[in-house]
Design an enzyme around this catalytic site. Sequence first.
Site, PDB file in Angstrom:
ATOM      1  N   PRO A  15       0.792  -1.221   0.000  1.00  0.00           N
ATOM      2  CA  PRO A  15       0.000   0.000   0.000  1.00  0.00           C
ATOM      3  C   PRO A  15       0.831   1.282   0.000  1.00  0.00           C
ATOM      4  O   PRO A  15       1.907   1.350   0.593  1.00  0.00           O
ATOM      5  CB  PRO A  15      -0.839  -0.101   1.282  1.00  0.00           C
ATOM      6  CG  PRO A  15      -0.184  -1.134   2.115  1.00  0.00           C
ATOM      7  CD  PRO A  15       0.551  -2.043   1.184  1.00  0.00           C
ATOM      8  N   ASN A  16       0.283   2.257  -0.689  1.00  0.00           N
ATOM      9  CA  ASN A  16       0.795   3.623  -0.798  1.00  0.00           C
ATOM     10  C   ASN A  16       2.029   3.769  -1.683  1.00  0.00           C
ATOM     11  O   ASN A  16       2.470   4.889  -1.921  1.00  0.00           O
ATOM     12  CB  ASN A  16       1.066   4.225   0.592  1.00  0.00           C
ATOM     13  CG  ASN A  16      -0.205   4.398   1.379  1.00  0.00           C
ATOM     14  OD1 ASN A  16      -1.184   4.939   0.866  1.00  0.00           O
ATOM     15  ND2 ASN A  16      -0.227   3.916   2.602  1.00  0.00           N
ATOM     16  N   ARG A  23       4.337  11.155  -1.757  1.00  0.00           N
ATOM     17  CA  ARG A  23       4.063  10.879  -0.343  1.00  0.00           C
ATOM     18  C   ARG A  23       5.342  10.997   0.476  1.00  0.00           C
ATOM     19  O   ARG A  23       6.311  10.280   0.227  1.00  0.00           O
ATOM     20  CB  ARG A  23       3.485   9.468  -0.199  1.00  0.00           C
ATOM     21  CG  ARG A  23       3.211   9.082   1.229  1.00  0.00           C
ATOM     22  CD  ARG A  23       2.635   7.666   1.306  1.00  0.00           C
ATOM     23  NE  ARG A  23       2.554   7.264   2.694  1.00  0.00           N
ATOM     24  CZ  ARG A  23       3.265   6.274   3.230  1.00  0.00           C
ATOM     25  NH1 ARG A  23       4.078   5.565   2.491  1.00  0.00           N
ATOM     26  NH2 ARG A  23       3.140   5.988   4.502  1.00  0.00           N
ATOM     27  N   TYR A  28      10.738   9.097   1.834  1.00  0.00           N
ATOM     28  CA  TYR A  28      10.786   8.106   0.757  1.00  0.00           C
ATOM     29  C   TYR A  28      11.439   8.605  -0.529  1.00  0.00           C
ATOM     30  O   TYR A  28      11.644   7.831  -1.459  1.00  0.00           O
ATOM     31  CB  TYR A  28       9.372   7.611   0.443  1.00  0.00           C
ATOM     32  CG  TYR A  28       8.696   6.998   1.642  1.00  0.00           C
ATOM     33  CD1 TYR A  28       9.138   5.784   2.165  1.00  0.00           C
ATOM     34  CD2 TYR A  28       7.635   7.630   2.270  1.00  0.00           C
ATOM     35  CE1 TYR A  28       8.541   5.218   3.274  1.00  0.00           C
ATOM     36  CE2 TYR A  28       7.024   7.069   3.382  1.00  0.00           C
ATOM     37  CZ  TYR A  28       7.479   5.865   3.879  1.00  0.00           C
ATOM     38  OH  TYR A  28       6.887   5.309   4.985  1.00  0.00           O
ATOM     39  N   ASN A  79       8.118  -5.481  -1.234  1.00  0.00           N
ATOM     40  CA  ASN A  79       8.047  -4.377  -0.292  1.00  0.00           C
ATOM     41  C   ASN A  79       6.614  -4.393   0.231  1.00  0.00           C
ATOM     42  O   ASN A  79       5.727  -3.822  -0.392  1.00  0.00           O
ATOM     43  CB  ASN A  79       8.373  -3.041  -0.950  1.00  0.00           C
ATOM     44  CG  ASN A  79       8.347  -1.900   0.048  1.00  0.00           C
ATOM     45  OD1 ASN A  79       7.822  -2.027   1.147  1.00  0.00           O
ATOM     46  ND2 ASN A  79       8.901  -0.771  -0.350  1.00  0.00           N
ATOM     47  N   ALA A  82       3.226  -1.058   4.631  1.00  0.00           N
ATOM     48  CA  ALA A  82       2.593  -1.128   5.955  1.00  0.00           C
ATOM     49  C   ALA A  82       2.258  -2.557   6.364  1.00  0.00           C
ATOM     50  O   ALA A  82       2.236  -2.872   7.558  1.00  0.00           O
ATOM     51  CB  ALA A  82       1.340  -0.265   5.978  1.00  0.00           C
ATOM     52  N   GLU A 103      13.155  -9.025   0.939  1.00  0.00           N
ATOM     53  CA  GLU A 103      12.320  -7.939   1.453  1.00  0.00           C
ATOM     54  C   GLU A 103      13.068  -6.631   1.225  1.00  0.00           C
ATOM     55  O   GLU A 103      14.260  -6.536   1.533  1.00  0.00           O
ATOM     56  CB  GLU A 103      12.068  -8.171   2.942  1.00  0.00           C
ATOM     57  CG  GLU A 103      11.250  -7.106   3.625  1.00  0.00           C
ATOM     58  CD  GLU A 103      11.129  -7.333   5.130  1.00  0.00           C
ATOM     59  OE1 GLU A 103      10.537  -6.472   5.789  1.00  0.00           O
ATOM     60  OE2 GLU A 103      11.654  -8.354   5.647  1.00  0.00           O
ATOM     61  N   HIS A 105      12.877  -2.217   1.529  1.00  0.00           N
ATOM     62  CA  HIS A 105      12.213  -1.010   2.034  1.00  0.00           C
ATOM     63  C   HIS A 105      13.030   0.204   1.621  1.00  0.00           C
ATOM     64  O   HIS A 105      14.268   0.167   1.675  1.00  0.00           O
ATOM     65  CB  HIS A 105      12.081  -1.054   3.556  1.00  0.00           C
ATOM     66  CG  HIS A 105      11.195  -2.148   4.028  1.00  0.00           C
ATOM     67  ND1 HIS A 105       9.820  -2.064   3.966  1.00  0.00           N
ATOM     68  CD2 HIS A 105      11.476  -3.365   4.529  1.00  0.00           C
ATOM     69  CE1 HIS A 105       9.297  -3.190   4.426  1.00  0.00           C
ATOM     70  NE2 HIS A 105      10.292  -4.002   4.764  1.00  0.00           N
ATOM     71  N   ARG A 112      13.122   4.279  12.440  1.00  0.00           N
ATOM     72  CA  ARG A 112      11.827   4.977  12.451  1.00  0.00           C
ATOM     73  C   ARG A 112      11.032   4.615  13.702  1.00  0.00           C
ATOM     74  O   ARG A 112      11.577   4.113  14.671  1.00  0.00           O
ATOM     75  CB  ARG A 112      11.087   4.637  11.161  1.00  0.00           C
ATOM     76  CG  ARG A 112      11.956   5.037   9.961  1.00  0.00           C
ATOM     77  CD  ARG A 112      11.292   5.255   8.676  1.00  0.00           C
ATOM     78  NE  ARG A 112      10.072   6.003   8.741  1.00  0.00           N
ATOM     79  CZ  ARG A 112       9.063   5.783   7.909  1.00  0.00           C
ATOM     80  NH1 ARG A 112       9.153   4.845   6.985  1.00  0.00           N
ATOM     81  NH2 ARG A 112       7.971   6.502   7.991  1.00  0.00           N
TER      82      ARG A 112
END
Length: 157
Positions: A15-16, A23, A28, A79, A82, A103, A105, A112
Amino acid sequence: MKGKRAFRILFVDGPNLNVLGEREPSVYGRETLADIREAVTAAARTEGATVAFFQSNHEGEIVERLQAAKRRFDGVVINPAAYTHTSVAVRDALLYSGLPAIEVHLSNPASREGFRRVSLVEDVVVGRICGVGGYGYTLALLALLRHLRREGARGRA
């Protein structure tokens, strides 16, 4: 390339990521998902691999795509966004696929918020690449291809 099998790699984005570049660019970056895909496609071509891309804001669609990947691909770069921190379903679909996965990111989750430091998929992937922006996707492709060439067969390590 001569002597190298043409591995098929599926890239799955959660998502996103469809609004990447707009965003939270301070977190990012300004690179879009299309920019990242272009770089990955060029790297795959150089490596003699083929890539396919999928992005969804819906957990069930991601699960279905991972399930379908079982017999169509040799590996996955994911990725989960969320869903990294919340989705047992995505984790289970990765396991079901039986495919080695990396994976990735864009940011470094360890630097974070506390809830972002938990990954429900980190123990079912071959490796993780975090914190190097969109270039992490190219690194993930190269790492996965290296793993596949060393293993010489489909399936998790």
